[in-house]
Design a protein around this motif. Structure first.
Motif, PDB file in Angstrom:
ATOM      1  N   VAL A  92     -18.411   2.868 -27.591  1.00 55.55           N
ATOM      2  CA  VAL A  92     -18.930   1.570 -28.023  1.00 55.55           C
ATOM      3  C   VAL A  92     -19.611   0.876 -26.845  1.00 55.55           C
ATOM      4  N   SER A  93     -18.884   0.765 -25.734  1.00 53.04           N
ATOM      5  CA  SER A  93     -19.457   0.067 -24.581  1.00 53.04           C
ATOM      6  C   SER A  93     -20.310   0.985 -23.720  1.00 53.04           C
ATOM      7  N   GLY A  94     -20.135   2.307 -23.889  1.00 52.32           N
ATOM      8  CA  GLY A  94     -20.881   3.266 -23.065  1.00 52.32           C
ATOM      9  C   GLY A  94     -20.254   3.469 -21.694  1.00 52.32           C
ATOM     10  N   ALA A  95     -19.026   2.960 -21.489  1.00 56.88           N
ATOM     11  CA  ALA A  95     -18.372   3.136 -20.181  1.00 56.88           C
ATOM     12  C   ALA A  95     -17.921   4.583 -20.016  1.00 56.88           C
ATOM     13  N   ALA A  96     -17.879   5.044 -18.766  1.00 55.49           N
ATOM     14  CA  ALA A  96     -17.380   6.387 -18.438  1.00 55.49           C
ATOM     15  C   ALA A  96     -16.529   6.246 -17.181  1.00 55.49           C
ATOM     16  N   ASP A  97     -15.296   6.725 -17.229  1.00 57.54           N
ATOM     17  CA  ASP A  97     -14.386   6.550 -16.088  1.00 57.54           C
ATOM     18  C   ASP A  97     -13.549   7.794 -15.871  1.00 57.54           C
ATOM     19  N   ILE A  98     -13.266   8.068 -14.600  1.00 60.92           N
ATOM     20  CA  ILE A  98     -12.352   9.171 -14.299  1.00 60.92           C
ATOM     21  C   ILE A  98     -10.926   8.610 -14.275  1.00 60.92           C
ATOM     22  N   ILE A  99     -10.046   9.280 -14.997  1.00 60.79           N
ATOM     23  CA  ILE A  99      -8.645   8.861 -15.011  1.00 60.79           C
ATOM     24  C   ILE A  99      -7.773  10.047 -14.573  1.00 60.79           C
ATOM     25  N   ASP A 100      -6.536   9.743 -14.145  1.00 58.32           N
ATOM     26  CA  ASP A 100      -5.665  10.855 -13.754  1.00 58.32           C
ATOM     27  C   ASP A 100      -4.762  11.237 -14.932  1.00 58.32           C
ATOM     28  N   ARG A 104     -37.369  16.665 -20.341  1.00 60.20           N
ATOM     29  CA  ARG A 104     -36.388  15.725 -20.874  1.00 60.20           C
ATOM     30  C   ARG A 104     -35.722  16.416 -22.053  1.00 60.20           C
ATOM     31  N   LYS A 105     -34.407  16.197 -22.172  1.00 62.80           N
ATOM     32  CA  LYS A 105     -33.718  16.847 -23.294  1.00 62.80           C
ATOM     33  C   LYS A 105     -33.455  15.821 -24.391  1.00 62.80           C
ATOM     34  N   THR A 106     -33.591  16.248 -25.634  1.00 63.33           N
ATOM     35  CA  THR A 106     -33.469  15.270 -26.715  1.00 63.33           C
ATOM     36  C   THR A 106     -32.367  15.654 -27.706  1.00 63.33           C
ATOM     37  N   PHE A 107     -31.193  15.992 -27.167  1.00 62.19           N
ATOM     38  CA  PHE A 107     -30.076  16.328 -28.053  1.00 62.19           C
ATOM     39  C   PHE A 107     -29.416  15.063 -28.607  1.00 62.19           C
ATOM     40  N   HIS A 108     -28.626  15.253 -29.675  1.00 61.38           N
ATOM     41  CA  HIS A 108     -27.866  14.118 -30.210  1.00 61.38           C
ATOM     42  C   HIS A 108     -26.963  13.563 -29.108  1.00 61.38           C
ATOM     43  N   GLY A 109     -26.905  12.253 -29.006  1.00 59.31           N
ATOM     44  CA  GLY A 109     -26.014  11.611 -28.035  1.00 59.31           C
ATOM     45  C   GLY A 109     -26.608  11.511 -26.645  1.00 59.31           C
ATOM     46  N   ILE A 110     -27.856  11.961 -26.472  1.00 61.31           N
ATOM     47  CA  ILE A 110     -28.442  11.993 -25.131  1.00 61.31           C
ATOM     48  C   ILE A 110     -28.658  10.572 -24.570  1.00 61.31           C
ATOM     49  N   ASP A 111     -28.849   9.579 -25.452  1.00 60.12           N
ATOM     50  CA  ASP A 111     -29.051   8.206 -24.945  1.00 60.12           C
ATOM     51  C   ASP A 111     -27.832   7.726 -24.179  1.00 60.12           C
ATOM     52  N   THR A 123     -27.744   2.780 -16.625  1.00 60.15           N
ATOM     53  CA  THR A 123     -28.506   1.763 -17.358  1.00 60.15           C
ATOM     54  C   THR A 123     -27.672   1.331 -18.567  1.00 60.15           C
ATOM     55  N   PRO A 124     -27.942   0.147 -19.121  1.00 58.15           N
ATOM     56  CA  PRO A 124     -27.107  -0.324 -20.230  1.00 58.15           C
ATOM     57  C   PRO A 124     -27.183   0.613 -21.437  1.00 58.15           C
ATOM     58  N   PHE A 125     -26.046   0.814 -22.082  1.00 54.21           N
ATOM     59  CA  PHE A 125     -26.000   1.628 -23.294  1.00 54.21           C
ATOM     60  C   PHE A 125     -26.277   0.719 -24.493  1.00 54.21           C
ATOM     61  N   LYS A 126     -27.155   1.192 -25.401  1.00 60.87           N
ATOM     62  CA  LYS A 126     -27.468   0.386 -26.588  1.00 60.87           C
ATOM     63  C   LYS A 126     -26.801   1.015 -27.799  1.00 60.87           C
TER      64      LYS A 126
END
Ligand code: SF4
Ligand code: SF4
Length: 458
Positions: free
Chosen positions: A24-32, A320-327, A336-339
């Motif tokens: 939803v927010s487009g965040a990506a984080d490494i967790i242990d 450039r690759k145009t697969f599903h979910g590439i944005d 960059t901000p995720f829309k």
């Protein structure tokens, strides 16, 4: 009680490290490992306060289920309002005539008749087309962005001498209106039109090439069955020299996927000379058009193949690759901000396609096919509300399966055209991609094989 949003995936990077993605927010984080276990069990006591705060600020955790639901409710409301008031974009089809006979032409598969219409009424058609566009723009609530109307010329083949009786009028009107113009062309006669295009507010010229000469010429030949590679390459260069942005769309299927490194090499000189103007990209063919489905490769397999090839041939990075979910992936990689998406594509929003017969459609893969027609504009603008609304309501809050799907904000409900032509589904049904696998493959490529951890934690 704390609530963990379901719109996430956790991918293993190593025995101790996991990638947590928020769809939803487009965040990506490494967790242990301990954080992963606490989140999966819902045992938040196991987490330090600062980690909880971080997970809350990045919209993985909410202090209650009500807060989470309210957050999504507000987001949906905002996305709906943005879509509703978005300025329309238009595609214009001067005619369905084409100087090519591509082996996989989707328009042929719809049995569009070659139209060599009555040339006397060309100018009237153009006047009616632009009058209809004016009306559609007027009918759109928010007029603030009127200056940013985008118009794409497509066909058939739009830049074709057969259309010369109608094109000057179209160019003139586009120039007067100052619309941002793109052209989808096979590039064969592009050189003749460069002087006209330079006078317009051109966004980009999109040209399809299917690989190196040996491959391209077996798929994209002119209507005398002569290969077209050399002429197109010459014209691409001329367009770049004229300062036009050129997108090379490489239609990829089983016949040419292994040709990608050689094609990247064939384009490398042009890319070096015009790094900011030449934009090649890979499009995985998803329907077989009149060639059927025999050469179509499934998206997951093709993504694996492309990434495996790129490991051996780094020059593939020019595509450039145009697969599903590439944005989402691009927003993570480029910080960059995720829309988030409410619907899949412009056809489910304010997109209208006007052809030279006076017909109006929503989706460019449906042109010439009555099933996709929503109106006409010859004597006056007539759009069937029911049909237009069926497209506009095709979004993640109206498609039954999508409402509950954790990938809905990166998907938007899938391609309406494919849902419509599939006898098992129809426009009111979702058309899924395999997001779990696609994301897993891509993130593995980025963060396990290439150890790109520094781009995480946007
Ligand atoms: S409905 Fe599908 S085919 Fe039509 S424009 Fe949208 S994504 Fe493309
Ligand atoms: S089309 Fe499928 S993958 Fe996409 S949001 Fe709907 S249910 Fe999810």
């Amino acid at each position: 009680m704390m609530h963990f949003a379901k719109e996430h995936d956790i991918f293993e990077l190593s025995k101790e490290q996991y990638l947590l993605i928020n769809y939803v927010s487009g965040a990506a984080d490494i967790i242990d490992n301990s954080c992963k276990i606490a989140l999966e069990k819902g045992d938040y006591k196991l987490l330090d306060k600062n980690i909880i705060d971080e997970l809350i600020s990045r919209k993985y955790l909410f202090s209650s289920i009500q807060e989470y639901e309210q957050y999504l409710f507000e987001l949906d409301k905002k996305l709906l309002s943005v879509e509703k008031t978005q300025m329309p974009n238009f595609l214009l089809i001067p005619s369905y005539n084409c100087n090519f006979e591509c082996s996989y032409c989707y328009q042929k598969s719809y049995q569009i008749e070659k139209f060599y219409g009555n040339k006397d009424y060309s100018k009237n058609i153009v006047d009616a087309m632009f009058a209809a566009m004016d009306k559609i723009i007027e009918n759109t609530g928010n007029q603030e962005n009127k200056d940013f109307i985008k118009v794409t010329l497509m066909g058939g083949e739009p830049l074709f001498s057969h259309n010369d009786d109608i094109l000057p009028f179209i160019f003139e009107k586009l120039k007067d209106k100052k619309y941002k113009v793109s052209v989808i062309t096979n590039g064969y006669e592009l050189d003749n039109y460069i002087p006209f295009l330079r006078k317009l507010n051109i966004d980009f010229i999109q040209i399809t090439m299917d690989g190196t000469k040996e491959i391209h010429d077996t798929k994209r030949f002119n209507n005398k069955h002569v290969g077209t590679f050399d002429v197109i390459m010459k014209n691409v260069k001329k367009a770049l020299e004229a300062g036009l942005n050129v997108e090379i769309r490489n239609n990829v299927d089983a016949d040419n996927i292994l040709n990608l490194p050689a094609f990247a090499y064939a384009l490398s000189d042009l890319k070096n000379d015009f790094p900011n103007l030449l934009h090649p990209y890979i499009y995985i063919l998803q329907d077989g058009g009149c060639s059927g489905n025999k050469t179509i490769i499934n998206e997951v397999e093709s993504l694996e193949t492309v990434l495996a090839l790129e490991k051996i041939y780094p020059n593939l990075n020019i595509f450039r690759k145009t697969f599903h979910g590439i944005d989402l992936i691009n927003s993570i990689v480029n910080n960059t901000p995720f829309k988030p998406k409410m619907s899949n594509c412009a056809a489910c929003r304010n997109q209208y396609i006007l052809d030279g017969h006076g017909n109006i459609y929503k989706c460019w893969f449906g042109v010439g096919n009555d099933k996709f027609k929503i109106g006409n504009y010859i004597s006056d603008l007539k759009i069937c509300d029911v049909a237009d609304t069926a497209w506009k309501k095709r979004n993640i809050i109206n498609l039954k399966k999508c409402i509950q799907c954790k990938y809905r904000y990166i998907c938007g409900g899938g391609c309406a055209n494919r849902a419509t032509i599939d006898p098992d589904t129809g426009i009111r049904r979702e058309k899924c991609a395999d997001y779990k696998k696609i994301m897993g493959i891509y993130f593995n490529h980025l963060f396990v094989e290439n150890r790109n951890e520094e781009i995480i934690c946007k």
